[in-house]
Design a protein around this motif. Structure first.
Motif, short mmCIF file in Angstrom:
data_model
loop_
_atom_site.label_atom_id
_atom_site.label_comp_id
_atom_site.label_asym_id
_atom_site.label_seq_id
_atom_site.Cartn_x
_atom_site.Cartn_y
_atom_site.Cartn_z
N TRP A 122 -9.24 -3.06 -13.19
CA TRP A 122 -8.54 -2.69 -11.96
C TRP A 122 -9.29 -3.22 -10.74
CZ3 TRP A 122 -4.17 -1.24 -9.89
CH2 TRP A 122 -4.18 -0.68 -8.61
N TYR A 123 -10.62 -3.19 -10.78
CA TYR A 123 -11.43 -3.67 -9.68
C TYR A 123 -11.11 -5.14 -9.38
CZ TYR A 123 -15.68 -4.57 -6.92
OH TYR A 123 -16.55 -4.91 -5.92
N ILE A 124 -10.82 -5.90 -10.43
CA ILE A 124 -10.54 -7.33 -10.26
C ILE A 124 -9.10 -7.57 -9.83
CG2 ILE A 124 -10.40 -9.55 -11.45
CD1 ILE A 124 -12.70 -8.58 -13.23
N VAL A 125 -8.14 -6.97 -10.54
CA VAL A 125 -6.73 -7.27 -10.25
C VAL A 125 -6.27 -6.65 -8.94
CG1 VAL A 125 -6.21 -7.44 -12.71
CG2 VAL A 125 -5.86 -5.26 -11.54
N SER A 126 -7.00 -5.67 -8.43
CA SER A 126 -6.60 -5.04 -7.17
C SER A 126 -7.30 -5.65 -5.97
CB SER A 126 -6.90 -3.53 -7.21
OG SER A 126 -8.30 -3.30 -7.33
N TRP A 127 -7.91 -6.82 -6.14
CA TRP A 127 -8.64 -7.48 -5.06
C TRP A 127 -7.72 -7.71 -3.87
CZ3 TRP A 127 -13.81 -8.61 -4.83
CH2 TRP A 127 -14.23 -9.43 -3.79
N ASP A 128 -8.07 -7.14 -2.75
CA ASP A 128 -7.20 -7.21 -1.58
C ASP A 128 -8.00 -6.76 -0.37
OD1 ASP A 128 -5.27 -6.12 0.47
OD2 ASP A 128 -3.82 -6.85 -0.98
N PRO A 129 -8.00 -7.51 0.73
CA PRO A 129 -8.79 -7.11 1.91
C PRO A 129 -8.21 -5.94 2.67
CG PRO A 129 -7.57 -9.08 2.40
CD PRO A 129 -7.35 -8.81 0.94
N GLY A 130 -7.00 -5.50 2.31
CA GLY A 130 -6.42 -4.34 2.99
C GLY A 130 -6.34 -4.55 4.49
N PRO A 131 -6.73 -3.56 5.29
CA PRO A 131 -6.64 -3.70 6.74
C PRO A 131 -7.60 -4.73 7.32
CG PRO A 131 -7.81 -1.69 6.16
CD PRO A 131 -7.27 -2.25 4.88
N MET A 132 -8.51 -5.25 6.49
CA MET A 132 -9.44 -6.27 6.98
C MET A 132 -8.84 -7.67 6.92
SD MET A 132 -12.12 -4.63 7.93
CE MET A 132 -13.48 -5.80 7.96
N TRP A 133 -7.56 -7.77 6.64
CA TRP A 133 -6.93 -9.09 6.61
C TRP A 133 -7.03 -9.78 7.97
CZ3 TRP A 133 -3.13 -10.66 9.89
CH2 TRP A 133 -2.43 -9.68 10.60
N PHE A 134 -7.01 -9.00 9.04
CA PHE A 134 -7.13 -9.58 10.39
C PHE A 134 -8.48 -10.28 10.54
CE2 PHE A 134 -8.78 -9.00 14.73
CZ PHE A 134 -7.87 -9.78 15.43
N PRO A 345 5.01 -1.31 -3.96
CA PRO A 345 3.75 -1.73 -4.56
C PRO A 345 3.66 -1.27 -6.01
CG PRO A 345 3.41 -0.75 -2.40
CD PRO A 345 4.83 -0.49 -2.77
N ARG A 346 3.32 -2.19 -6.86
CA ARG A 346 3.19 -1.87 -8.27
C ARG A 346 1.83 -1.28 -8.52
NH1 ARG A 346 5.42 -7.85 -9.58
NH2 ARG A 346 7.59 -7.45 -9.12
N PRO A 347 1.69 -0.51 -9.58
CA PRO A 347 0.39 0.11 -9.84
C PRO A 347 -0.67 -0.88 -10.25
CG PRO A 347 2.02 0.69 -11.53
CD PRO A 347 2.74 -0.02 -10.46
N ARG A 348 -0.32 -2.16 -10.37
CA ARG A 348 -1.31 -3.15 -10.76
C ARG A 348 -2.20 -3.56 -9.60
NH1 ARG A 348 0.36 -8.05 -12.28
NH2 ARG A 348 -1.44 -8.35 -13.61
N ARG A 349 -1.77 -3.37 -8.38
CA ARG A 349 -2.57 -3.79 -7.25
C ARG A 349 -2.29 -2.88 -6.07
NH1 ARG A 349 0.77 -5.92 -3.60
NH2 ARG A 349 2.66 -7.01 -4.23
N PRO A 350 -3.17 -2.88 -5.06
CA PRO A 350 -2.95 -2.02 -3.90
C PRO A 350 -1.70 -2.44 -3.14
CG PRO A 350 -5.20 -2.86 -3.96
CD PRO A 350 -4.42 -3.62 -4.98
N ALA A 351 -1.19 -1.54 -2.34
CA ALA A 351 -0.05 -1.86 -1.51
C ALA A 351 -0.45 -2.80 -0.41
CB ALA A 351 0.52 -0.58 -0.90
N PRO A 352 0.45 -3.71 -0.01
CA PRO A 352 0.16 -4.52 1.18
C PRO A 352 -0.08 -3.63 2.37
CG PRO A 352 2.10 -5.34 0.00
CD PRO A 352 1.75 -4.01 -0.59
N VAL A 353 -1.06 -3.95 3.15
CA VAL A 353 -1.40 -3.13 4.31
C VAL A 353 -1.02 -3.87 5.56
CG1 VAL A 353 -3.25 -1.97 5.55
CG2 VAL A 353 -3.30 -2.05 3.06
N LEU A 354 -0.21 -3.27 6.39
CA LEU A 354 0.25 -3.91 7.62
C LEU A 354 -0.84 -4.00 8.65
CD1 LEU A 354 3.70 -2.16 7.96
CD2 LEU A 354 3.28 -4.47 7.19
#
Length: 354
Positions: A122-134, A345-354
């Motif tokens: 899960w740590y790998i497949v959920s890789w996502d910067p979340g609110p840090m995308w900016f 958002p699927r349970p495979r990865r975090p939800a996109p964060v606006l």
């Protein structure tokens, strides 16, 4: 009205404060509205959810672009003071380190829960910067600016020229509108870029254009030279444009209770039953797509009849998004839920964060 004291622009300070407050309001609206693209959502059970959705659609059209405008405005001066190498090193430290801290340490804490797979996976497949995308995008813009300066694209020093003309503003607006229209053919609204974690890549032309406008504004002294009447006129134009363009704007998330393409079928019992029926859609317009191979099993049921990604834990951590419970007797093949027809958002990865 005087907007400058010494070398500090008070108007820019005010803009930064306003944008920061708007970001907080934006994410509160996402939490309690009908657009579940945040770590925790609790949709309103009354019309206030629609009002919050309108706020999200309204400010999403411009507020991140203004953040990039302000960032671009402060970039040339920083490069002039520090030089190319020091500028790049400073940006990588000040922006890159927080980004890595979130990705490597904070993100896993926000996504702790039962995900139907080992935590390391899960740590790998959920890789996502979340609110840090900016911050991620800002690093790219800063590096591109440093490369452009190194290539001789601009010399240090002021190039004052006064406020931009009305013709220039109109041409910039039309050019940005055309670029955005063309960009959204291959990158339509709702596109999400995994791994990179860009929740709104369809706004990239605006982000790049506003960053570039901020760079030019610094060099030519636009912010100092803009008269007060220009701000008032811009405010009126923005208000009129909002009234005209907001009503026909496409919904980022269908209205509560909508069938067919509704991404939240728990709000519409007939549509929900049609989606979950193994015999296929029983209600016109209701679709029953499927999850891709490898999707983890259904999370455990919660007391309210929904399903939560935290395995039914009462703590409701990051992964506690509620999925609709299937109607009685409707079983999905292999114990896996049929996928929604829009981006829940699927349970495979975090939800996109606006």
């Amino acid at each position: 009205m005087k907007t400058e004291t010494g070398t500090r622009l008070l108007a820019v300070d005010n803009l930064r404060v306003l944008l920061t407050a708007l970001v907080v309001a934006h994410h509160v609206a996402v939490t309690y509205g009908n657009i579940p693209l945040w770590y925790y959502t609790e949709p309103a059970a009354d019309p206030s959810g629609t009002a919050l959705d309108i706020l999200v659609v309204f400010d999403q059209a411009f507020f991140m672009g203004f953040f990039f405008l302000v960032s671009g405005f402060f970039t040339p001066g920083s490069h002039d003071r520090k030089g190319g190498r020091a500028f790049v090193r400073d940006r990588l430290v000040r922006l890159g380190v927080p980004l890595l801290v979130f990705l490597l340490l904070l993100r896993p804490l926000l996504t702790i829960g039962e995900h139907g797979m080992p935590f390391w996976k899960w740590y790998i497949v959920s890789w996502d910067p979340g609110p840090m995308w900016f911050v991620e995008v800002l690093i790219v813009f800063a590096l591109l600016y440093a490369w452009w300066r190194r290539a001789g694209g601009q010399r240090a020093g002021a190039e004052r020229g006064g406020a931009p003309s009305l013709k220039g503003v109109v041409l910039f607006t039309l050019g940005l509108a055309a670029a955005t229209l063309l960009w959204r053919i291959p990158v339509p609204q709702g596109t999400y870029v995994p791994v990179l974690g860009l929740p709104t890549p369809y706004f990239l032309p605006q982000y790049a254009a506003m960053f570039a406008a901020g760079v030019v504004a610094f060099r030519r002294g636009w912010f100092e030279a803009l008269p007060g009447r220009a701000g008032r006129a811009g405010f009126v134009v923005a208000g009129v444009a909002t009234v005209v363009l907001l009503p026909p704007a496409p919904r980022p998330w269908p209205a509560s209770g909508a069938c067919g393409s509704s991404p939240c079928p728990r709000r519409s019992a007939p549509c929900s039953a049609a989606r979950w029926s193994s015999a296929g859609p029983a209600v016109p317009g209701c679709r029953r797509p499927t999850w891709p191979p490898g999707t983890p099993p259904w999370p455990a049921a919660s007391p309210d009849g929904g399903h939560r990604g935290d395995g039914g834990s009462a703590r409701r951590p990051r992964s506690s998004r509620i999925w609709p419970a299937p109607p009685a007797g409707a079983a999905a093949p292999g114990g896996r839920p049929p996928g929604p027809s829009c981006p829940i958002p699927r349970p495979r990865r975090p939800a996109p964060v606006l």
